[in-house]
Structures are given as C-alpha cells and as structure tokens.
Design an enzyme around this catalytic site. Structure first.
Site, PDB file in Angstrom:
ATOM      1  N   ARG A 293       0.834  -1.196   0.000  1.00 29.01           N
ATOM      2  CA  ARG A 293       0.000   0.000   0.000  1.00 29.01           C
ATOM      3  C   ARG A 293       0.871   1.248   0.000  1.00 29.01           C
ATOM      4  O   ARG A 293       0.619   2.196  -0.720  1.00 29.01           O
ATOM      5  CB  ARG A 293      -0.917  -0.007   1.215  1.00 29.01           C
TER       6      ARG A 293
ATOM      7  N   HIS B 217       2.854   6.168  -2.327  1.00 31.35           N
ATOM      8  CA  HIS B 217       3.967   7.114  -2.328  1.00 31.35           C
ATOM      9  C   HIS B 217       4.832   7.074  -3.583  1.00 31.35           C
ATOM     10  O   HIS B 217       5.544   8.031  -3.857  1.00 31.35           O
ATOM     11  CB  HIS B 217       4.826   6.906  -1.089  1.00 31.35           C
TER      12      HIS B 217
END
Length: 103
Positions: free
Chosen positions: A63, A68
């Site tokens: 995730r 990011h």
C-alpha cells in the site's frame, strides 16, 4: 475488501493482455489494490490472526508503495500481485467474512 478484490477480478478477468492493454484498467486495479491494502490496516489483530497465512505486513508495505511511488509503479509487479496473490487473499477474505457472519 472483498468488494475491491471482486472489482479487480472483474476488470482484468484473469487476462494479462487485457490488463496491459489499458491504462484505465491498470489505474482502476491500482486504485482498488490501494483501497484494499488501506482497509487491511484497519482490521483488528484478532481478525488478522484468523488468517495467519495472509502476509498482512507485506500488504501494508505494498500500500505504501502504491501511495507514495505512484508515478514509478511497476506494472509487472502489480500484475504478479493480481495474478498470484489476489486469488489467495480473496479466498481468505471470504472465509473471514463468513466467520464474522457466524459470530
């Protein structure tokens, strides 16, 4: 979470060519993987313990990569997750949901 896995299944239908041919499908898959992984972080330890073979920490780490490093996402890695890991996770999520309904 099962809904996200189901949507991914619907979008790719087990077809790698379909996945690779459309950035729209890729984006939809990535978004649902992100939502699924984010949701996994909200499960209690007790619920996670009911499926000890699920790599919960790896899901959380994945995730973070999706969120990011969005512009550098490796489509090959995403496909491997969808093709090889998601079916097992989906089955585990269905078992968890069934257990929660029984309780």
């Amino acid at each position: 979470m099962p809904e996200c896995a189901g949507r991914i299944d619907e979008y790719v239908d087990g077809d790698e060519t379909r996945f690779r041919a459309s950035r729209l499908v890729q984006d939809a898959v990535v978004r649902n993987l992100q939502t699924l992984a984010e949701s996994s972080q909200r499960l209690t330890d007790a619920i996670k313990a009911s499926e000890p073979d699920v790599p919960w920490r790896a899901i959380s780490g994945f995730r973070n990569i999706l969120v990011h490093d969005y512009l550098a996402i490796d489509v090959d890695a995403v496909w491997l997750v969808v093709d090889q890991e998601l079916p097992r996770l989906h089955a585990a999520l269905q078992r968890m949901a069934t257990r929660l309904q029984v309780e």
